[in-house]
Design a protein around this motif. Structure first.
Motif, PDB file in Angstrom:
ATOM      1  N   LEU A  54     -59.324 106.544 118.550  1.00  0.00           N
ATOM      2  CA  LEU A  54     -58.666 107.599 117.783  1.00  0.00           C
ATOM      3  C   LEU A  54     -59.024 107.503 116.304  1.00  0.00           C
ATOM      4  O   LEU A  54     -59.221 108.528 115.633  1.00  0.00           O
ATOM      5  CB  LEU A  54     -57.150 107.505 117.956  1.00  0.00           C
ATOM      6  CG  LEU A  54     -56.609 107.963 119.316  1.00  0.00           C
ATOM      7  CD1 LEU A  54     -55.166 107.489 119.492  1.00  0.00           C
ATOM      8  CD2 LEU A  54     -56.684 109.486 119.451  1.00  0.00           C
ATOM      9  N   ALA A  96     -52.798 111.365 119.233  1.00  0.00           N
ATOM     10  CA  ALA A  96     -53.081 110.996 120.620  1.00  0.00           C
ATOM     11  C   ALA A  96     -52.543 112.040 121.591  1.00  0.00           C
ATOM     12  O   ALA A  96     -53.110 112.255 122.665  1.00  0.00           O
ATOM     13  CB  ALA A  96     -52.480 109.630 120.925  1.00  0.00           C
ATOM     14  N   VAL A 129     -51.325 104.521 125.294  1.00  0.00           N
ATOM     15  CA  VAL A 129     -52.111 104.324 124.076  1.00  0.00           C
ATOM     16  C   VAL A 129     -52.157 102.822 123.830  1.00  0.00           C
ATOM     17  O   VAL A 129     -51.119 102.181 123.661  1.00  0.00           O
ATOM     18  CB  VAL A 129     -51.493 105.049 122.869  1.00  0.00           C
ATOM     19  CG1 VAL A 129     -52.349 104.797 121.623  1.00  0.00           C
ATOM     20  CG2 VAL A 129     -51.371 106.541 123.135  1.00  0.00           C
TER      21      VAL A 129
END
Length: 256
Positions: free
Chosen positions: A148, A161, A169
């Motif tokens: 990310l 996200a 995550v």
């Protein structure tokens, strides 16, 4: 519920088919019995404004909450989407979804090369047969903080996200490689392949404005080969569950 906004959890059980309750429900069009997916935003983009949560499941539409599977929920969803629909936990006899290909040619996978950017497509939805859930393929979808951060640098601003709708995550420098096995507490996952992306990460959804730059960046920098069938713009990875168990936020992730 497939294509609805989910919830952030501090802990969750992980079953062989994925996280408990994840995408156990889907919205089905009464007219053609297709499964609701925001992959076709003109038909189903309104689902991104619906929130699904809890076990037993509830949905929130327009600020009101309803029990999933109730006539009241179906009525509220139908009014929100502008046509008759119903919520179901049972896959239709022919599990199909409508897809709208992104306008950027780099977002069209090689295995759909006969189609043009922006073209509509009616296709089979095979994730239910593998997992018993209304998923696209893998039981678990995960992204990493490192991936990310790299994407944010290329886009020029942070990328949430939530745009990628992952189950997990993970704090790591980069996504794990296909074939890797990960242990998270007593849960063991096996990474299958990188996740081909559709139009959804660029769409506006609850709390996030539309951002076409995300799709342009994926098309230019994230096009990789996927399981021998050619290249696609990918972000995150799919994984299957080798060992079910229980996850808690903050649990270390180690090689299995």
């Amino acid at each position: 519920m497939k294509s609805a906004r989910g919830e952030s959890l501090g802990e969750v059980s992980v079953e062989s088919g994925g996280l408990a309750g994840d995408r156990a429900w889907a919205c089905v069009d009464d007219a053609d019995q297709t499964i609701g997916s925001a992959k076709h935003p003109r038909r189903w983009g309104g689902l991104l404004e619906v929130t699904a949560a809890g076990v037993p499941a509830t949905i929130e539409v327009g600020g009101s909450r309803y029990a999933a599977g109730s006539p009241e929920a179906d009525k509220a969803l139908g009014e929100h989407l502008g046509r008759p629909v119903r919520l179901t936990r049972t896959v239709p006899a022919q599990p199909r979804i409508h897809r709208l290909l992104p306008d950027d040619p780099g977002m069209v996978p090689d295995w759909l090369a006969e189609l043009r950017p922006g073209q509509e497509r009616l296709e089979e939805s095979g994730g239910y047969a593998r997992t018993g859930r209304f998923v696209d393929f893998g039981a678990v979808h995960l992204v990493t903080t490192g991936a990310l951060a790299e994407l944010a640098e290329r886009v020029g601003r942070p990328v949430a996200a939530d745009r990628f709708r992952p189950n997990l995550v993970i704090t790591a420098d980069a996504d794990p490689e296909p074939g890797a096995e990960l242990r998270i507490g007593d849960v063991v996952l096996r990474v299958l392949f990188r996740t081909p992306r559709c139009v959804v990460p660029g769409l506006g959804q609850t709390g996030l404005p539309a951002d076409p730059a995300v799709l342009r960046t994926l098309a230019r920098h994230y096009r990789v080969r996927v399981f021998g069938d050619g290249k696609a713009a990918c972000f995150g990875v799919y994984a299957d569950v080798l060992q079910p168990g229980h996850l808690k936020l903050g649990t270390p992730v180690t090689p299995a």
